[in-house]
Design an enzyme around this catalytic site. Structure first.
Site, mmCIF file in Angstrom:
data_model
loop_
_atom_site.group_PDB
_atom_site.id
_atom_site.type_symbol
_atom_site.label_atom_id
_atom_site.label_comp_id
_atom_site.label_asym_id
_atom_site.label_seq_id
_atom_site.Cartn_x
_atom_site.Cartn_y
_atom_site.Cartn_z
ATOM 1 N N HIS A 136 0.838 -1.189 0.000
ATOM 2 C CA HIS A 136 0.000 0.000 0.000
ATOM 3 C C HIS A 136 0.880 1.249 0.000
ATOM 4 O O HIS A 136 1.647 1.458 0.945
ATOM 5 C CB HIS A 136 -0.893 0.025 1.241
ATOM 6 C CG HIS A 136 -2.017 -0.959 1.201
ATOM 7 N ND1 HIS A 136 -2.362 -1.739 2.288
ATOM 8 C CD2 HIS A 136 -2.884 -1.292 0.214
ATOM 9 C CE1 HIS A 136 -3.401 -2.498 1.977
ATOM 10 N NE2 HIS A 136 -3.729 -2.248 0.713
ATOM 11 N N TYR A 311 3.816 -0.467 5.152
ATOM 12 C CA TYR A 311 4.277 -1.653 5.888
ATOM 13 C C TYR A 311 3.319 -2.834 5.723
ATOM 14 O O TYR A 311 3.036 -3.561 6.670
ATOM 15 C CB TYR A 311 4.508 -1.324 7.365
ATOM 16 C CG TYR A 311 5.455 -0.172 7.569
ATOM 17 C CD1 TYR A 311 6.819 -0.320 7.342
ATOM 18 C CD2 TYR A 311 4.987 1.082 7.925
ATOM 19 C CE1 TYR A 311 7.695 0.736 7.487
ATOM 20 C CE2 TYR A 311 5.854 2.148 8.078
ATOM 21 C CZ TYR A 311 7.213 1.976 7.863
ATOM 22 O OH TYR A 311 8.068 3.030 8.001
ATOM 23 N N HIS A 312 2.835 -3.024 4.475
ATOM 24 C CA HIS A 312 1.925 -4.118 4.173
ATOM 25 C C HIS A 312 2.417 -4.957 2.986
ATOM 26 O O HIS A 312 1.623 -5.309 2.110
ATOM 27 C CB HIS A 312 0.529 -3.570 3.849
ATOM 28 C CG HIS A 312 -0.133 -2.872 4.982
ATOM 29 N ND1 HIS A 312 -1.205 -1.996 4.811
ATOM 30 C CD2 HIS A 312 0.111 -2.896 6.318
ATOM 31 C CE1 HIS A 312 -1.585 -1.532 5.983
ATOM 32 N NE2 HIS A 312 -0.807 -2.059 6.920
ATOM 33 N N PRO A 313 3.687 -5.312 2.894
ATOM 34 C CA PRO A 313 4.130 -6.073 1.721
ATOM 35 C C PRO A 313 3.514 -7.462 1.686
ATOM 36 O O PRO A 313 3.349 -8.114 2.721
ATOM 37 C CB PRO A 313 5.649 -6.146 1.906
ATOM 38 C CG PRO A 313 5.855 -6.034 3.384
ATOM 39 C CD PRO A 313 4.782 -5.101 3.863
#
Length: 379
Positions: A136, A311-313
């Site tokens: 994101h 921080y949503h890989p």
């Protein structure tokens, strides 16, 4: 929250309910007034259980394969010495969407051409390992406040001592805050459509890095806009065959023009929030982006300069149906071409969810446990 409602969004008491659309308070994983986590909730209660052994500061360097089956792992202790741990059943990898593909490639599982380029024998040719990186993208809008509002400097000096004592003896105060209480989900272009933008309201001047060199350490507020269903796709590749080298990571944030357009729309919507009461009554000035030039070109330059990970890989070892040459996992989270090896982290997701990823990560863990125990009929 009052300001965003004045812009036409409804109050939403539960972003995890029937609809995400609206503005409201975020929900957190708390227990007895304190922030919890998956480690506190699931691992800490097993302390002392002889069935569980934890090795901290022990990075895995490769998965051991024998005759097409994962039989264990090699890891290093804090002193750099190598050890091997063997599996009686399966090896479960949960190193995250950036490290899991690196670990597979270091073990000979991945794109054969890339592995050979780093001197690694290609044991299982899986072209999809490391591809399809999704994250994101997040861009801030920052304003300075005209009074002592928010959490500025609450973690330093006498304020830190005061807040620590208040938490210690009264169980209350700023320490209980996660720092981001309010948020919103909206489609600024089609208000009735599924949300395209998630927003976080941070009651400080917030930048991971002060790239502009002009944002004062002062009372302020930041609204970050996030594209919730990005089309851009990046990659994770090996830097070398050395497990100690960080992988090469490129999420290609805002690379797809559709993501850039969505981000611009989100920025314009929440820039209007800074000009709308009652929030406008607390604002001294907007400092990023430059309010003197809000043309599409200038706003896009602002977005590209300050875009960062939310921080949503995820997605780098994705699941897929039979015949999908880019898929790494089957529907039971098993690595194709390897027996006894599953992946249980967000690298398994074919696409990203429209929101934070902590809950989906834990749901995936629960699902993986069911699959390991044979509690489902999914084939």
């Amino acid at each position: 929250m009052q300001t965003v409602q004045a812009l036409g969004l409804p109050f939403n008491p539960d972003f995890n309910g029937a609809s995400q659309h609206g503005v409201g308070f975020y929900q957190f994983m708390n227990r007895k007034g304190r922030r919890s986590s998956a480690a506190y909730a699931f691992v800490a209660p097993l302390a002392g259980d002889p069935r569980l052994t934890l090795r901290l500061n022990a990075p895995v360097t490769r998965i051991e394969l024998e005759n097409g089956r994962a039989v264990g792992v090699t890891y290093r202790d804090a002193g750099g010495r190598e050890h091997r741990a063997f599996a009686g059943g399966e090896v479960i990898v949960a190193a995250g969407a950036l490290v899991t593909p690196q670990l597979l490639m270091l073990s000979g599982i991945g794109p054969a051409e890339q592995l050979r380029a780093h001197g690694i024998r290609a044991l299982v040719d899986l072209p999809g390992v490391g591809r399809n990186l999704i994250d994101h993208p997040e861009v801030p809008i920052i304003a300075l406040a005209n009074g002592p509002y928010g959490y500025c400097r609450q973690g330093t000096g006498w304020r830190m001592v005061r807040n620590g004592l208040q938490f210690k003896f009264l169980g209350s105060g700023p320490i209980l805050s996660a720092g981001v209480e309010a948020g919103a989900f909206v489609d600024p272009v089609e208000p009735g459509a599924e949300p395209s933008i998630q927003a976080f309201c941070v009651p400080i001047v917030y930048l991971d890095r002060d790239a502009l060199g002009m944002v004062a350490d002062d009372y302020g507020v930041t609204i970050t806009t996030v594209v919730v269903k990005p089309r851009s796709r990046g990659f994770v590749r090996l830097r070398s065959g050395n497990p100690g080298d960080m992988p090469l990571v490129s999420p290609h944030l805002l690379h797809d023009p559709a993501d850039a357009r969505a981000m611009l729309a989100g920025q314009r919507f929440f820039l209007e929030a800074f000009r709308t009461r009652p929030l406008a009554d607390r604002i001294r000035q907007i400092v990023a982006p430059d309010p003197a030039d809000l043309s599409d070109e200038a706003l896009l330059a602002h977005c590209r300069r300050l875009v960062k990970t939310n921080y949503h890989p995820c997605g780098t070892c994705r699941m897929g149906p039979p015949g999908d040459t880019g898929a790494v996992l089957d529907s039971r989270l098993r690595v194709r071409g390897v027996e006894g090896l599953r992946i249980c982290d967000l690298s398994a997701m074919p696409n990203i969810n429209a929101g934070n990823t902590a809950a989906p990560a834990m749901m995936l863990g629960g699902r993986c446990a069911e699959l390991i125990r044979g509690m489902t009929n999914v084939s």
